[in-house]
Design a protein around this motif. Structure first.
Motif, PDB file in Angstrom:
ATOM      1  N   GLY A   1    -131.320  49.477 -91.589  1.00 47.09           N
ATOM      2  CA  GLY A   1    -132.074  49.953 -90.430  1.00 47.09           C
ATOM      3  C   GLY A   1    -131.235  50.806 -89.506  1.00 47.09           C
ATOM      4  N   PHE A   2    -129.965  50.430 -89.313  1.00 47.16           N
ATOM      5  CA  PHE A   2    -129.065  51.230 -88.479  1.00 47.16           C
ATOM      6  C   PHE A   2    -128.833  52.602 -89.108  1.00 47.16           C
ATOM      7  CE2 PHE A   2    -127.902  47.520 -85.961  1.00 47.16           C
ATOM      8  CZ  PHE A   2    -127.587  48.090 -84.736  1.00 47.16           C
ATOM      9  N   PHE A   3    -128.639  52.635 -90.421  1.00 44.16           N
ATOM     10  CA  PHE A   3    -128.442  53.916 -91.106  1.00 44.16           C
ATOM     11  C   PHE A   3    -129.682  54.806 -90.956  1.00 44.16           C
ATOM     12  CE2 PHE A   3    -124.947  51.846 -93.529  1.00 44.16           C
ATOM     13  CZ  PHE A   3    -123.992  52.838 -93.362  1.00 44.16           C
ATOM     14  N   VAL A   4    -130.857  54.209 -91.148  1.00 47.75           N
ATOM     15  CA  VAL A   4    -132.105  54.966 -91.027  1.00 47.75           C
ATOM     16  C   VAL A   4    -132.268  55.484 -89.600  1.00 47.75           C
ATOM     17  CG1 VAL A   4    -134.626  54.806 -91.096  1.00 47.75           C
ATOM     18  CG2 VAL A   4    -133.253  53.765 -92.907  1.00 47.75           C
ATOM     19  N   TYR A   5    -132.010  54.610 -88.625  1.00 44.49           N
ATOM     20  CA  TYR A   5    -132.182  54.994 -87.221  1.00 44.49           C
ATOM     21  C   TYR A   5    -131.212  56.106 -86.821  1.00 44.49           C
ATOM     22  CZ  TYR A   5    -132.300  54.804 -82.163  1.00 44.49           C
ATOM     23  OH  TYR A   5    -132.400  55.156 -80.834  1.00 44.49           O
ATOM     24  N   ILE A   6    -129.939  55.951 -87.188  1.00 44.57           N
ATOM     25  CA  ILE A   6    -128.941  56.948 -86.805  1.00 44.57           C
ATOM     26  C   ILE A   6    -129.252  58.298 -87.443  1.00 44.57           C
ATOM     27  CG2 ILE A   6    -126.507  57.601 -87.040  1.00 44.57           C
ATOM     28  CD1 ILE A   6    -125.822  54.631 -86.708  1.00 44.57           C
ATOM     29  N   GLY A   7    -129.637  58.278 -88.729  1.00 41.54           N
ATOM     30  CA  GLY A   7    -129.971  59.527 -89.406  1.00 41.54           C
ATOM     31  C   GLY A   7    -131.187  60.200 -88.793  1.00 41.54           C
ATOM     32  N   ALA A   8    -132.228  59.408 -88.524  1.00 38.78           N
ATOM     33  CA  ALA A   8    -133.443  59.971 -87.932  1.00 38.78           C
ATOM     34  C   ALA A   8    -133.194  60.425 -86.501  1.00 38.78           C
ATOM     35  CB  ALA A   8    -134.565  58.936 -87.970  1.00 38.78           C
TER      36      ALA A   8
ATOM     37  N   GLY B   1    -130.776  66.391 -82.841  1.00 38.96           N
ATOM     38  CA  GLY B   1    -129.797  67.395 -83.239  1.00 38.96           C
ATOM     39  C   GLY B   1    -128.375  66.983 -82.961  1.00 38.96           C
ATOM     40  N   LYS B   2    -128.169  65.716 -82.552  1.00 38.07           N
ATOM     41  CA  LYS B   2    -126.832  65.256 -82.197  1.00 38.07           C
ATOM     42  C   LYS B   2    -126.543  63.922 -82.866  1.00 38.07           C
ATOM     43  CE  LYS B   2    -126.654  67.561 -77.710  1.00 38.07           C
ATOM     44  NZ  LYS B   2    -126.436  67.391 -76.258  1.00 38.07           N
ATOM     45  N   LEU B   3    -125.273  63.745 -83.242  1.00 39.50           N
ATOM     46  CA  LEU B   3    -124.855  62.491 -83.849  1.00 39.50           C
ATOM     47  C   LEU B   3    -124.730  61.414 -82.783  1.00 39.50           C
ATOM     48  CD1 LEU B   3    -123.821  61.030 -86.414  1.00 39.50           C
ATOM     49  CD2 LEU B   3    -121.524  61.775 -85.777  1.00 39.50           C
ATOM     50  N   LEU B   4    -125.103  60.185 -83.156  1.00 42.91           N
ATOM     51  CA  LEU B   4    -125.008  59.022 -82.274  1.00 42.91           C
ATOM     52  C   LEU B   4    -125.775  59.216 -80.975  1.00 42.91           C
ATOM     53  CD1 LEU B   4    -121.227  58.072 -82.716  1.00 42.91           C
ATOM     54  CD2 LEU B   4    -123.213  57.176 -83.931  1.00 42.91           C
ATOM     55  N   SER B   5    -126.861  59.963 -81.054  1.00 46.30           N
ATOM     56  CA  SER B   5    -127.769  60.101 -79.920  1.00 46.30           C
ATOM     57  C   SER B   5    -128.904  59.118 -80.137  1.00 46.30           C
ATOM     58  CB  SER B   5    -128.300  61.530 -79.826  1.00 46.30           C
ATOM     59  OG  SER B   5    -129.191  61.655 -78.753  1.00 46.30           O
ATOM     60  N   PHE B   6    -129.114  58.232 -79.161  1.00 44.65           N
ATOM     61  CA  PHE B   6    -130.076  57.148 -79.335  1.00 44.65           C
ATOM     62  C   PHE B   6    -131.355  57.418 -78.547  1.00 44.65           C
ATOM     63  CE2 PHE B   6    -126.253  54.140 -79.961  1.00 44.65           C
ATOM     64  CZ  PHE B   6    -126.140  54.561 -81.275  1.00 44.65           C
ATOM     65  N   PRO B   7    -132.338  58.083 -79.169  1.00 45.69           N
ATOM     66  CA  PRO B   7    -133.618  58.280 -78.483  1.00 45.69           C
ATOM     67  C   PRO B   7    -134.363  56.963 -78.364  1.00 45.69           C
ATOM     68  CG  PRO B   7    -133.763  59.048 -80.742  1.00 45.69           C
ATOM     69  CD  PRO B   7    -132.334  58.669 -80.518  1.00 45.69           C
ATOM     70  N   GLY B   8    -135.268  56.874 -77.412  1.00 41.07           N
ATOM     71  CA  GLY B   8    -135.984  55.625 -77.207  1.00 41.07           C
ATOM     72  C   GLY B   8    -135.090  54.599 -76.533  1.00 41.07           C
ATOM     73  N   ILE B   9    -135.283  53.346 -76.891  1.00 42.92           N
ATOM     74  CA  ILE B   9    -134.507  52.286 -76.243  1.00 42.92           C
ATOM     75  C   ILE B   9    -133.207  51.995 -76.976  1.00 42.92           C
ATOM     76  CG2 ILE B   9    -136.553  51.216 -75.270  1.00 42.92           C
ATOM     77  CD1 ILE B   9    -136.402  49.111 -77.457  1.00 42.92           C
ATOM     78  N   GLY B  10    -132.993  52.604 -78.120  1.00 44.19           N
ATOM     79  CA  GLY B  10    -131.753  52.389 -78.850  1.00 44.19           C
ATOM     80  C   GLY B  10    -131.810  51.137 -79.704  1.00 44.19           C
ATOM     81  N   PRO B  11    -130.907  51.021 -80.690  1.00 41.64           N
ATOM     82  CA  PRO B  11    -130.958  49.897 -81.629  1.00 41.64           C
ATOM     83  C   PRO B  11    -130.461  48.577 -81.048  1.00 41.64           C
ATOM     84  CG  PRO B  11    -129.085  51.311 -82.120  1.00 41.64           C
ATOM     85  CD  PRO B  11    -129.858  51.998 -81.030  1.00 41.64           C
ATOM     86  N   GLY B  12    -129.591  48.628 -80.024  1.00 41.13           N
ATOM     87  CA  GLY B  12    -129.034  47.399 -79.463  1.00 41.13           C
ATOM     88  C   GLY B  12    -130.090  46.460 -78.909  1.00 41.13           C
ATOM     89  N   PRO B  13    -130.921  46.918 -77.962  1.00 40.55           N
ATOM     90  CA  PRO B  13    -131.967  46.036 -77.433  1.00 40.55           C
ATOM     91  C   PRO B  13    -132.936  45.550 -78.504  1.00 40.55           C
ATOM     92  CG  PRO B  13    -131.687  47.962 -76.024  1.00 40.55           C
ATOM     93  CD  PRO B  13    -130.878  48.213 -77.262  1.00 40.55           C
TER      94      PRO B  13
ATOM     95  N   ILE C   1    -130.588  48.061 -69.263  1.00 41.03           N
ATOM     96  CA  ILE C   1    -129.504  49.053 -69.345  1.00 41.03           C
ATOM     97  C   ILE C   1    -129.981  50.297 -70.078  1.00 41.03           C
ATOM     98  CG2 ILE C   1    -127.250  49.514 -70.383  1.00 41.03           C
ATOM     99  CD1 ILE C   1    -126.553  46.567 -69.890  1.00 41.03           C
ATOM    100  N   SER C   2    -130.735  50.098 -71.154  1.00 43.57           N
ATOM    101  CA  SER C   2    -131.255  51.232 -71.910  1.00 43.57           C
ATOM    102  C   SER C   2    -132.176  52.091 -71.055  1.00 43.57           C
ATOM    103  CB  SER C   2    -132.004  50.728 -73.148  1.00 43.57           C
ATOM    104  OG  SER C   2    -132.523  51.801 -73.894  1.00 43.57           O
ATOM    105  N   ILE C   3    -133.034  51.443 -70.263  1.00 42.36           N
ATOM    106  CA  ILE C   3    -133.941  52.188 -69.386  1.00 42.36           C
ATOM    107  C   ILE C   3    -133.158  52.965 -68.339  1.00 42.36           C
ATOM    108  CG2 ILE C   3    -135.731  51.939 -67.629  1.00 42.36           C
ATOM    109  CD1 ILE C   3    -136.804  49.570 -69.229  1.00 42.36           C
ATOM    110  N   LEU C   4    -132.132  52.349 -67.761  1.00 41.70           N
ATOM    111  CA  LEU C   4    -131.316  53.026 -66.755  1.00 41.70           C
ATOM    112  C   LEU C   4    -130.594  54.233 -67.344  1.00 41.70           C
ATOM    113  CD1 LEU C   4    -129.772  49.972 -64.841  1.00 41.70           C
ATOM    114  CD2 LEU C   4    -131.614  51.490 -64.080  1.00 41.70           C
ATOM    115  N   LEU C   5    -130.130  54.112 -68.590  1.00 43.57           N
ATOM    116  CA  LEU C   5    -129.490  55.243 -69.252  1.00 43.57           C
ATOM    117  C   LEU C   5    -130.477  56.373 -69.477  1.00 43.57           C
ATOM    118  CD1 LEU C   5    -127.219  53.434 -71.889  1.00 43.57           C
ATOM    119  CD2 LEU C   5    -126.486  54.630 -69.813  1.00 43.57           C
TER     120      LEU C   5
END
Length: 255
Positions: A78-85, A91-103, A144-148
């Motif tokens: 799931g992390f691989f799929v999320y990071i790739g998508a 258009g950027k690596l390690l850019s976490f759209p939405g709330i991100g995988p951590g939460p 934290i994700s919302i604040l970011l």
């Protein structure tokens, strides 16, 4: 036979541009979220499955234990799929759209822990602390994700205002880290020197990311967007490739 009359680098840039914000990339993000959430649920539930077996003194392990075998692969994949998508979407690596995988992961663990706690033959006790703590952690991660996201949105509004009210001038890259020959790109800090309208030399440092083919070098030119009324305000200064004039240009070099 391949066509050699078109620049392959330009083709690649066009492909990346088409993928940004696409529905296919968004679907990949949602699938990655679902896999991470499910994996967290299975992992936490399987841990309580072992406790359930100890409490019942049964020789037959509960089915929940086997969730461990599915949970970890689900999380990793799931992390691989999320990071790739996410990379295709932004258009950027390690850019976490939405709330991100951590939460999402912590929420899955909390759900699995509540499921496991409610399945135990002996209700109550200190074991209730586990799902309770995970629930609090999930809430904190989500906050934290919302604040970011709010902070990122504020930066975008500043950039939008600067495109209308700011001034674009030429800058000089005075320092940018060199990358290893085997590296595919750089996530690091760039230092750019520019001269404001009053003739004052200024330096700005920004953290960004570049693919190898787009990576500038020390001594190269850059475009600098700044507030002519407050050139000392580093939060309203943006740097981008030479010739940058639009919002998309000045977000290329910013993480």
């Amino acid at each position: 036979m391949k066509n050699n009359t078109t620049d392959p680098i330009e083709i690649r840039k066009q492909q990346i541009a088409r993928q940004k914000g696409s529905q296919a990339a968004l679907l990949g993000i949602l699938i990655g979220h679902a896999m991470i959430l499910s994996g967290g649920v299975f992992i936490a539930r399987s841990i309580f499955g072992f406790l359930e077996q100890d409490m019942t003194n049964s020789d037959e392990p509960p089915l929940a234990i086997f969730g461990m075998a599915a949970g970890l692969p689900f999380i990793i994949l799931g992390f691989f799929v999320y990071i790739g998508a996410g990379r295709r979407f932004t258009g950027k690596l390690l850019s976490f759209p939405g709330i991100g995988p951590g939460p999402v992961l912590i929420t899955g663990l909390a759900v699995g822990a509540w499921w496991g706690a409610l399945s135990l033959p002996a209700k109550g006790g200190a074991l209730w602390l586990i799902p309770s703590i995970l629930t609090v952690m999930a809430g904190l991660f989500l906050l934290i994700s919302i604040l970011l996201r709010v902070r990122r949105s504020a930066k975008y509004h500043i950039l939008t205002r600067m495109i209308k009210e700011g001034k674009i001038t030429s800058g000089l890259i005075t320092d940018i880290p060199e990358i290893d020959p085997s590296s595919g790109g750089l996530i690091g800090t760039i230092t750019v020197k520019f001269t404001d309208m009053a003739g004052v030399d200024r330096w700005i440092q920004k953290t960004g990311q570049w693919k190898r083919i787009d990576l500038p070098k020390t001594g190269d030119n850059a475009a600098v967007l700044y507030d002519p009324q407050h050139p000392e305000n580093i939060y309203t200064v943006w740097v981008g490739p030479p010739g940058s004039t639009a919002i998309t240009d000045f977000t290329l070099w910013h993480s």
